[in-house]
Design a protein around this motif. Structure first.
Motif, mmCIF file in Angstrom:
data_model
loop_
_atom_site.group_PDB
_atom_site.id
_atom_site.type_symbol
_atom_site.label_atom_id
_atom_site.label_comp_id
_atom_site.label_asym_id
_atom_site.label_seq_id
_atom_site.Cartn_x
_atom_site.Cartn_y
_atom_site.Cartn_z
ATOM 1 N N ALA A 128 0.844 -1.202 0.000
ATOM 2 C CA ALA A 128 0.000 0.000 0.000
ATOM 3 C C ALA A 128 0.874 1.245 0.000
ATOM 4 O O ALA A 128 1.345 1.699 1.040
ATOM 5 C CB ALA A 128 -0.919 0.010 1.213
ATOM 6 N N CYS A 129 1.105 1.788 -1.197
ATOM 7 C CA CYS A 129 1.890 3.018 -1.344
ATOM 8 C C CYS A 129 1.093 4.042 -2.142
ATOM 9 O O CYS A 129 0.309 3.682 -3.025
ATOM 10 C CB CYS A 129 3.201 2.744 -2.073
ATOM 11 S SG CYS A 129 4.348 1.663 -1.183
ATOM 12 N N THR A 130 1.325 5.300 -1.829
ATOM 13 C CA THR A 130 0.684 6.394 -2.557
ATOM 14 C C THR A 130 1.753 7.382 -2.982
ATOM 15 O O THR A 130 2.597 7.777 -2.171
ATOM 16 C CB THR A 130 -0.359 7.111 -1.682
ATOM 17 O OG1 THR A 130 -1.404 6.194 -1.356
ATOM 18 C CG2 THR A 130 -0.964 8.303 -2.415
ATOM 19 N N ALA A 131 1.736 7.762 -4.238
ATOM 20 C CA ALA A 131 2.673 8.755 -4.767
ATOM 21 C C ALA A 131 1.883 9.909 -5.364
ATOM 22 O O ALA A 131 0.789 9.725 -5.903
ATOM 23 C CB ALA A 131 3.562 8.132 -5.840
ATOM 24 N N ALA A 146 -2.056 11.603 -8.630
ATOM 25 C CA ALA A 146 -1.820 10.630 -7.558
ATOM 26 C C ALA A 146 -1.853 9.226 -8.156
ATOM 27 O O ALA A 146 -2.661 8.943 -9.045
ATOM 28 C CB ALA A 146 -2.865 10.754 -6.459
ATOM 29 N N GLU A 147 -0.960 8.365 -7.681
ATOM 30 C CA GLU A 147 -0.933 6.979 -8.104
ATOM 31 C C GLU A 147 -0.829 6.093 -6.867
ATOM 32 O O GLU A 147 -0.246 6.491 -5.853
ATOM 33 C CB GLU A 147 0.231 6.710 -9.066
ATOM 34 C CG GLU A 147 0.147 7.530 -10.342
ATOM 35 C CD GLU A 147 1.044 7.004 -11.465
ATOM 36 O OE1 GLU A 147 1.620 5.906 -11.294
ATOM 37 O OE2 GLU A 147 1.156 7.682 -12.492
ATOM 38 N N ALA A 148 -1.407 4.905 -6.951
ATOM 39 C CA ALA A 148 -1.420 3.990 -5.812
ATOM 40 C C ALA A 148 -0.846 2.632 -6.200
ATOM 41 O O ALA A 148 -1.073 2.142 -7.308
ATOM 42 C CB ALA A 148 -2.845 3.823 -5.302
ATOM 43 N N VAL A 156 -3.370 4.988 -11.535
ATOM 44 C CA VAL A 156 -3.672 6.408 -11.369
ATOM 45 C C VAL A 156 -4.990 6.557 -10.617
ATOM 46 O O VAL A 156 -5.973 5.857 -10.915
ATOM 47 C CB VAL A 156 -3.777 7.120 -12.735
ATOM 48 C CG1 VAL A 156 -4.245 8.563 -12.552
ATOM 49 C CG2 VAL A 156 -2.435 7.088 -13.458
ATOM 50 N N ARG A 157 -5.001 7.444 -9.630
ATOM 51 C CA ARG A 157 -6.228 7.768 -8.909
ATOM 52 C C ARG A 157 -6.603 9.215 -9.214
ATOM 53 O O ARG A 157 -5.758 10.113 -9.133
ATOM 54 C CB ARG A 157 -6.033 7.596 -7.398
ATOM 55 C CG ARG A 157 -6.122 6.149 -6.937
ATOM 56 C CD ARG A 157 -5.887 6.058 -5.445
ATOM 57 N NE ARG A 157 -6.120 4.697 -4.939
ATOM 58 C CZ ARG A 157 -5.659 4.251 -3.785
ATOM 59 N NH1 ARG A 157 -4.931 5.044 -3.022
ATOM 60 N NH2 ARG A 157 -5.924 3.026 -3.382
ATOM 61 N N ALA A 158 -7.844 9.433 -9.540
ATOM 62 C CA ALA A 158 -8.305 10.777 -9.891
ATOM 63 C C ALA A 158 -8.136 11.727 -8.711
ATOM 64 O O ALA A 158 -8.457 11.387 -7.569
ATOM 65 C CB ALA A 158 -9.759 10.731 -10.324
ATOM 66 N N THR A 159 -7.603 12.915 -8.997
ATOM 67 C CA THR A 159 -7.459 13.958 -7.981
ATOM 68 C C THR A 159 -8.155 15.224 -8.461
ATOM 69 O O THR A 159 -8.086 15.574 -9.639
ATOM 70 C CB THR A 159 -5.982 14.281 -7.713
ATOM 71 O OG1 THR A 159 -5.329 14.559 -8.962
ATOM 72 C CG2 THR A 159 -5.270 13.134 -7.018
ATOM 73 N N PRO A 160 -8.823 15.932 -7.557
ATOM 74 C CA PRO A 160 -9.497 17.168 -7.957
ATOM 75 C C PRO A 160 -8.504 18.318 -8.078
ATOM 76 O O PRO A 160 -7.409 18.278 -7.499
ATOM 77 C CB PRO A 160 -10.466 17.420 -6.803
ATOM 78 C CG PRO A 160 -9.768 16.828 -5.613
ATOM 79 C CD PRO A 160 -9.041 15.613 -6.134
ATOM 80 N N ASN A 161 -8.888 19.327 -8.833
ATOM 81 C CA ASN A 161 -8.114 20.563 -8.935
ATOM 82 C C ASN A 161 -9.027 21.720 -8.560
ATOM 83 O O ASN A 161 -10.212 21.718 -8.914
ATOM 84 C CB ASN A 161 -7.570 20.741 -10.350
ATOM 85 C CG ASN A 161 -6.538 19.690 -10.700
ATOM 86 O OD1 ASN A 161 -5.384 19.773 -10.314
ATOM 87 N ND2 ASN A 161 -6.964 18.663 -11.436
ATOM 88 N N SER A 177 -2.683 5.092 7.011
ATOM 89 C CA SER A 177 -3.208 3.775 6.646
ATOM 90 C C SER A 177 -3.487 3.795 5.154
ATOM 91 O O SER A 177 -3.350 4.833 4.498
ATOM 92 C CB SER A 177 -4.487 3.459 7.423
ATOM 93 O OG SER A 177 -5.576 4.235 6.952
ATOM 94 N N ALA A 178 -3.915 2.667 4.612
ATOM 95 C CA ALA A 178 -4.221 2.608 3.181
ATOM 96 C C ALA A 178 -5.438 3.442 2.829
ATOM 97 O O ALA A 178 -5.656 3.768 1.660
ATOM 98 C CB ALA A 178 -4.443 1.158 2.765
ATOM 99 N N THR A 179 -6.225 3.820 3.832
ATOM 100 C CA THR A 179 -7.443 4.595 3.582
ATOM 101 C C THR A 179 -7.387 5.997 4.178
ATOM 102 O O THR A 179 -8.415 6.650 4.296
ATOM 103 C CB THR A 179 -8.663 3.854 4.146
ATOM 104 O OG1 THR A 179 -8.480 3.653 5.554
ATOM 105 C CG2 THR A 179 -8.840 2.511 3.463
ATOM 106 N N ALA A 180 -6.204 6.444 4.551
ATOM 107 C CA ALA A 180 -6.082 7.787 5.134
ATOM 108 C C ALA A 180 -4.758 8.415 4.725
ATOM 109 O O ALA A 180 -3.709 8.117 5.299
ATOM 110 C CB ALA A 180 -6.189 7.722 6.658
#
Length: 358
Positions: A128-131, A146-148, A156-161, A177-180
């Motif tokens: 569980a990594c987030t970049a 953001a990528e997970a 790729v995870r969608a991020t708002p602007n 955590s993986a959810t925070a």
């Protein structure tokens, strides 16, 4: 170049906000970030080096070979052993292996992206990594990224602007955590003013959290963030007043409900100061690292500590003969902290720097 900050100012007129602030963010997210050019493609990697000491003090040089920041060419997102240009923020379990090795991992790139950079990473576990970072989209606008990592692949995870933003970026991330997760950065608003930005991941989506900007600030941004729980995060960066060209260090705290600016003391005689990295071991124990310009117009290392109620300057050494010195990232455990950066020696050459406080 005369200095890191001077070089950044010289290039401001021709670069968008995220490029100016993130050119050094590979290092700001953690250890010594290097951009290597391989077969026409620029790859991001990192090198770790630190030695134990009893106070903040230089702890040696790290060999960096073939590293150079390219101003042109195609950049792609690259993962190296689940650590993306921010190794200080990630768990050190891999380093404990008997025979560790670095391997490139395939990372997706957003459709139509022309310039891509992952500038910060955090791993809650090996699976569980987030970049985070930013990219230049089809419209020529820099947007957040953001990528997970789920243990087998990056996604790729969608991020708002922010509404009306002309450019947006994320420079640092911290997960409990993986959810925070919380990510920090900045954006250029519709009035062409650079302001701070924070986003939070709740396990299903990223959401913008309002961040304050210091009174009188005409530009600003957050370069790093560290969280010890979903209700306790600290972000560090800098801001400018009246477009004076003099940076002022910035620290903000998240209490689970809102972000608030926390006063940071400036060293006596400082004409400019920035915080490039931060690391917390608890809600009442954080260390931030950066640099400031002293009375002699030399940039020197800077560290400050948060005790739960206020920030306090910690003495940091400057390498003998150094013309300029900077700290760009820091990582702490209850036993102590290690900060990294670089300095310009008496010959004008820039060399790596690591300092340790126990």
């Amino acid at each position: 170049r005369a200095s890191r900050r001077g070089a950044g100012r010289a290039g401001e007129a021709g670069e968008a906000g995220p490029l100016r602030r993130l050119r050094a963010a590979v290092a700001a997210a953690g250890e010594l970030g290097v951009v290597l050019r391989v077969s026409g493609v620029e790859l991001v990697t990192a090198w770790q080096h630190a030695r134990k000491a009893v106070r903040w003090r230089p702890s040696g040089r790290c060999p960096v070979r073939g590293g150079t920041v390219m101003r042109s060419g195609r950049r792609v997102a690259v993962a190296v052993m689940v650590v993306l240009a921010g190794g200080l923020a990630a768990p050190a379990a891999a380093a404990a292996r008997a025979d560790p090795s670095w391997v490139i991992q395939a990372t997706p790139n957003p459709a139509g992206a022309r310039y891509i950079l992952l500038s910060g990473v955090w791993c809650a576990s090996a699976a569980a990594c987030t970049a985070v970072g930013y990219y230049d989209n089809r419209s020529g606008v820099y947007v957040t990224l953001a990528e997970a990592w789920n243990g087998s692949r990056w996604k790729v995870r969608a991020t708002p602007n922010p509404a009306g933003a002309k450019d947006s970026y994320l420079s640092g991330v911290s997960c409990t955590s993986a959810t925070a997760c919380t990510a920090a950065g900045g954006y250029e608003n519709s009035s062409e003013v650079a302001v701070t930005l924070a986003q939070a991941w709740n396990g299903s989506r990223w959401k913008i959290r309002a961040t304050p900007n210091p009174a009188g600030a005409t530009s600003g941004g957050l370069d790093a963030v560290s969280c010890t729980s979903a209700r306790a995060c600290t972000a560090a960066g800098d801001y400018n007043v009246n477009n004076s060209g003099a940076d002022v260090m910035l620290a903000e705290r998240w209490n689970g409900t809102r972000w608030a600016v926390r006063a940071t003391p400036n060293p006596a005689g400082a004409t400019s100061s920035i915080l490039s990295g931060v690391s917390c071991t608890s809600a009442t124990a954080c260390t931030a690292a950066g640099d400031y310009v002293n009375k002699s117009d030399a940039e020197v290392t800077l560290a400050e500590a948060w005790n739960g109620s206020r920030w306090k300057i910690q003495a940091t050494p400057v390498p003998a003969g150094a013309q300029h010195s900077y700290l760009s990232g820091v990582s702490c455990t209850p036993a102590g902290c290690t900060a990294v950066g670089n300095h310009e020696d008496s010959s004008g050459a820039e060399v790596t720097l690591a300092e340790r406080r126990s």
